[in-house]
Design an enzyme around this catalytic site. Structure first.
Site, PDB file in Angstrom:
ATOM      1  N   HIS A   1      56.168  49.431  37.073  1.00  0.00           N
ATOM      2  CA  HIS A   1      55.126  48.410  36.907  1.00  0.00           C
ATOM      3  C   HIS A   1      55.338  47.604  35.621  1.00  0.00           C
ATOM      4  O   HIS A   1      55.274  46.373  35.630  1.00  0.00           O
ATOM      5  CB  HIS A   1      53.751  49.076  36.892  1.00  0.00           C
ATOM      6  CG  HIS A   1      52.625  48.144  36.584  1.00  0.00           C
ATOM      7  ND1 HIS A   1      52.283  47.098  37.417  1.00  0.00           N
ATOM      8  CD2 HIS A   1      51.772  48.077  35.524  1.00  0.00           C
ATOM      9  CE1 HIS A   1      51.257  46.430  36.889  1.00  0.00           C
ATOM     10  NE2 HIS A   1      50.940  47.004  35.750  1.00  0.00           N
TER      11      HIS A   1
ATOM     12  N   LYS B   1      39.319  50.501  36.589  1.00  0.00           N
ATOM     13  CA  LYS B   1      39.957  50.005  37.809  1.00  0.00           C
ATOM     14  C   LYS B   1      40.663  51.156  38.509  1.00  0.00           C
ATOM     15  O   LYS B   1      41.474  51.856  37.895  1.00  0.00           O
ATOM     16  CB  LYS B   1      40.981  48.916  37.486  1.00  0.00           C
ATOM     17  CG  LYS B   1      40.407  47.531  37.295  1.00  0.00           C
ATOM     18  CD  LYS B   1      41.548  46.542  37.184  1.00  0.00           C
ATOM     19  CE  LYS B   1      41.056  45.116  37.114  1.00  0.00           C
ATOM     20  NZ  LYS B   1      42.187  44.167  37.029  1.00  0.00           N
TER      21      LYS B   1
ATOM     22  N   GLU C   1      52.880  46.531  28.450  1.00  0.00           N
ATOM     23  CA  GLU C   1      51.424  46.376  28.430  1.00  0.00           C
ATOM     24  C   GLU C   1      50.893  46.279  27.003  1.00  0.00           C
ATOM     25  O   GLU C   1      49.830  45.714  26.774  1.00  0.00           O
ATOM     26  CB  GLU C   1      50.763  47.535  29.178  1.00  0.00           C
ATOM     27  CG  GLU C   1      51.070  47.584  30.673  1.00  0.00           C
ATOM     28  CD  GLU C   1      50.273  46.571  31.492  1.00  0.00           C
ATOM     29  OE1 GLU C   1      49.607  45.702  30.905  1.00  0.00           O
ATOM     30  OE2 GLU C   1      50.329  46.648  32.736  1.00  0.00           O
TER      31      GLU C   1
ATOM     32  N   ARG D   1      37.951  39.079  32.215  1.00  0.00           N
ATOM     33  CA  ARG D   1      38.830  40.235  32.339  1.00  0.00           C
ATOM     34  C   ARG D   1      40.165  39.895  33.006  1.00  0.00           C
ATOM     35  O   ARG D   1      41.164  40.595  32.806  1.00  0.00           O
ATOM     36  CB  ARG D   1      38.123  41.364  33.103  1.00  0.00           C
ATOM     37  CG  ARG D   1      38.943  42.639  33.174  1.00  0.00           C
ATOM     38  CD  ARG D   1      38.162  43.834  33.684  1.00  0.00           C
ATOM     39  NE  ARG D   1      39.018  45.000  33.788  1.00  0.00           N
ATOM     40  CZ  ARG D   1      38.590  46.232  34.041  1.00  0.00           C
ATOM     41  NH1 ARG D   1      37.304  46.458  34.223  1.00  0.00           N
ATOM     42  NH2 ARG D   1      39.445  47.238  34.114  1.00  0.00           N
TER      43      ARG D   1
ATOM     44  N   HIS E   1      51.093  39.717  35.485  1.00  0.00           N
ATOM     45  CA  HIS E   1      50.943  40.608  36.624  1.00  0.00           C
ATOM     46  C   HIS E   1      51.083  39.903  37.979  1.00  0.00           C
ATOM     47  O   HIS E   1      51.491  40.533  38.956  1.00  0.00           O
ATOM     48  CB  HIS E   1      49.603  41.329  36.556  1.00  0.00           C
ATOM     49  CG  HIS E   1      49.524  42.373  35.485  1.00  0.00           C
ATOM     50  ND1 HIS E   1      49.745  42.094  34.155  1.00  0.00           N
ATOM     51  CD2 HIS E   1      49.250  43.702  35.541  1.00  0.00           C
ATOM     52  CE1 HIS E   1      49.609  43.207  33.448  1.00  0.00           C
ATOM     53  NE2 HIS E   1      49.307  44.192  34.256  1.00  0.00           N
TER      54      HIS E   1
ATOM     55  N   GLU F   1      35.624  41.898  36.448  1.00  0.00           N
ATOM     56  CA  GLU F   1      36.612  40.832  36.529  1.00  0.00           C
ATOM     57  C   GLU F   1      36.077  39.581  37.229  1.00  0.00           C
ATOM     58  O   GLU F   1      36.723  39.005  38.106  1.00  0.00           O
ATOM     59  CB  GLU F   1      37.895  41.330  37.223  1.00  0.00           C
ATOM     60  CG  GLU F   1      39.120  40.510  36.845  1.00  0.00           C
ATOM     61  CD  GLU F   1      40.428  41.177  37.287  1.00  0.00           C
ATOM     62  OE1 GLU F   1      41.132  40.579  38.112  1.00  0.00           O
ATOM     63  OE2 GLU F   1      40.732  42.269  36.801  1.00  0.00           O
TER      64      GLU F   1
ATOM     65  N   HIS G   1      53.552  41.789  40.160  1.00  0.00           N
ATOM     66  CA  HIS G   1      53.156  42.483  41.383  1.00  0.00           C
ATOM     67  C   HIS G   1      53.980  42.005  42.579  1.00  0.00           C
ATOM     68  O   HIS G   1      54.285  42.790  43.489  1.00  0.00           O
ATOM     69  CB  HIS G   1      51.670  42.264  41.659  1.00  0.00           C
ATOM     70  CG  HIS G   1      50.772  43.061  40.764  1.00  0.00           C
ATOM     71  ND1 HIS G   1      49.403  42.900  40.753  1.00  0.00           N
ATOM     72  CD2 HIS G   1      51.031  44.030  39.854  1.00  0.00           C
ATOM     73  CE1 HIS G   1      48.871  43.726  39.879  1.00  0.00           C
ATOM     74  NE2 HIS G   1      49.845  44.417  39.313  1.00  0.00           N
TER      75      HIS G   1
ATOM     76  N   ARG H   1      30.416  59.957  47.581  1.00  0.00           N
ATOM     77  CA  ARG H   1      29.947  58.683  47.024  1.00  0.00           C
ATOM     78  C   ARG H   1      29.919  58.657  45.492  1.00  0.00           C
ATOM     79  O   ARG H   1      29.205  57.868  44.897  1.00  0.00           O
ATOM     80  CB  ARG H   1      28.573  58.309  47.602  1.00  0.00           C
ATOM     81  CG  ARG H   1      28.588  58.137  49.120  1.00  0.00           C
ATOM     82  CD  ARG H   1      27.254  57.627  49.641  1.00  0.00           C
ATOM     83  NE  ARG H   1      27.302  57.436  51.078  1.00  0.00           N
ATOM     84  CZ  ARG H   1      26.962  58.364  51.975  1.00  0.00           C
ATOM     85  NH1 ARG H   1      26.532  59.551  51.550  1.00  0.00           N
ATOM     86  NH2 ARG H   1      27.026  58.112  53.263  1.00  0.00           N
TER      87      ARG H   1
ATOM     88  N   LYS I   1      41.250  45.796  24.989  1.00  0.00           N
ATOM     89  CA  LYS I   1      40.815  45.953  26.372  1.00  0.00           C
ATOM     90  C   LYS I   1      39.342  46.328  26.447  1.00  0.00           C
ATOM     91  O   LYS I   1      38.608  45.817  27.301  1.00  0.00           O
ATOM     92  CB  LYS I   1      41.662  46.997  27.094  1.00  0.00           C
ATOM     93  CG  LYS I   1      41.299  47.083  28.578  1.00  0.00           C
ATOM     94  CD  LYS I   1      42.362  47.709  29.433  1.00  0.00           C
ATOM     95  CE  LYS I   1      42.016  47.575  30.909  1.00  0.00           C
ATOM     96  NZ  LYS I   1      43.048  48.160  31.789  1.00  0.00           N
TER      97      LYS I   1
ATOM     98  N   ASN J   1      45.577  40.409  33.037  1.00  0.00           N
ATOM     99  CA  ASN J   1      46.641  40.409  34.047  1.00  0.00           C
ATOM    100  C   ASN J   1      47.766  39.435  33.721  1.00  0.00           C
ATOM    101  O   ASN J   1      48.501  39.006  34.621  1.00  0.00           O
ATOM    102  CB  ASN J   1      46.061  40.081  35.426  1.00  0.00           C
ATOM    103  CG  ASN J   1      45.176  41.188  35.952  1.00  0.00           C
ATOM    104  OD1 ASN J   1      45.521  42.364  35.868  1.00  0.00           O
ATOM    105  ND2 ASN J   1      44.025  40.835  36.481  1.00  0.00           N
TER     106      ASN J   1
END
Length: 372
Positions: free
Chosen positions: A273, A151, A193, A249, A256, A245, A260, A129, A235, A253
């Protein structure tokens, strides 16, 4: 126009998240310096998680730097590539942790690009955990984006990064020297990026990238230091305001949603990517223009810079029968989608972005025009 600072001592950018704040160190020669890892707990065991490409280059150097901080330093080399960012590979990390009797004080070190960083962070979030981890990114893309902000995720065949957790590292160590072993294609993917930060937040930085893109591709140390630092600053400021997010935030993206879809539609690993993001930024800029948010000159300027960075500016054809329809299908499982409505990061004007919906018919027109 921003000037490029001289590269000397390591730079530091802080992520301000209260008791979970952490430093991002940027400089040359950091990977093998034990002082770079002062923010990580010491005394227990460590597991370096890398891949079969990066481990032979840098794992021994990192292990030597950590030897004085940890009782034992174990190593694991995962198969390399986006296509391995899945449950089976994630379980290899858990197998190693359990085999070595790792406890709650064991520290994971993610030594690699975005795939290694995402999977190591997700494993750290899940094991017992939650155990501490440190990001040691070895690609430009990871240094300016994926290693920062907490993330973590793996991919699902139906959607990229759809299974994961928000889980912050104890530190991010960006050694600029390791970028010298990057293939040119990987370096260009990282520049995508870097470029995104200009249109969404800082057009002075965009001006600087235009002036220095050739130096960045030539691995100029001062230029790389500034690009990584400014990207991380932007960032960090966004993440500090919206860690999970809920709103702001999402602007990170930019490109993206389309990108994606390309990655998933082509099969993970066919496009890098950053390549998907690059073509996706052009498509998102075109959609912004269609909605009257920016003019054609802005789209052309962004497209030229992406081309100069050695990146694609045309989207992929992922379905010969109904290409736009397949894009729409894949984008409906994007994490920004709400009640089946696709939401895009669009440019409200140079240096400003927001998340908006757009009519399917308009999106189809953009996809048809922008795909090769």
């Amino acid at each position: 126009m921003q000037t490029t600072p001289n590269l000397s001592a390591p730079r530091q950018v802080s992520i301000a998240l209260g008791e979970r704040s952490y430093p991002i160190l940027i400089g040359a020669g950091l990977l093998g310096d034990a002082a770079s890892y002062a923010a990580a707990p010491k005394g227990s065991d460590a597991l370096i998680v890398s891949n079969q490409t990066v481990a032979p280059l840098y794992a021994a150097q990192l292990a030597q730097a950590l030897a004085g901080r940890h009782r034992q330093v174990h190593q694991l080399a995962l198969p390399d590539g986006e296509q391995h960012k899945d449950w089976a590979t994630l379980n290899l990390i858990f197998d190693a942790l359990l085999t070595h009797g790792a406890d709650r004080k064991t520290v994971l070190y993610a030594l690699g690009g975005g795939v290694v960083g995402d999977m190591t962070g997700f494993a750290a979030a899940c094991y017992m955990r939650g155990v501490p981890f440190v990001q040691v990114p070895t690609t430009l893309l990871a240094q300016v984006d994926s290693s920062v902000g907490g993330k973590t995720a793996i991919n699902h065949p139906l959607g990229k990064n759809m299974i994961g957790a928000f889980y912050q590292p104890r530190a991010v160590v960006c050694d600029l020297d390791v970028l010298g072993t990057l293939p040119p294609r990987e370096l260009s993917a990282g520049l995508a990026e870097v470029i995104k930060y200009g249109p969404i937040a800082d057009m002075a930085f965009f001006d600087w990238i235009e002036a220095h893109v050739d130096a960045l591709r030539a691995l100029d140390a001062d230029a790389l230091a500034h690009a990584v630092q400014r990207s991380c600053e932007i960032k960090a400021a966004v993440v500090a305001q919206d860690e999970r997010e809920a709103g702001l935030r999402a602007i990170l993206n930019f490109g993206h949603t389309f990108g994606h879809a390309i990655e998933a539609g082509m099969g993970y690993g066919a496009w890098l990517h950053g390549e998907g993001v690059a073509a996706g930024m052009v498509m998102a800029a075109e959609l912004s223009r269609e909605l009257g948010l920016v003019d054609a000159a802005f789209v052309q300027r962004l497209t030229r810079l992406i081309q100069r960075a050695g990146l694609p500016v045309r989207g992929a054809v992922i379905d010969a029968q109904d290409n736009a329809g397949r894009y729409l299908q894949l984008m409906r499982v994007d994490k920004k989608a709400e009640a089946g409505e696709i939401r895009f990061v669009l440019i409200d004007g140079p240096g400003r972005a927001s998340v908006r919906a757009a009519p399917d018919a308009l999106v189809r027109r953009v996809i048809d025009r922008c795909c090769q």
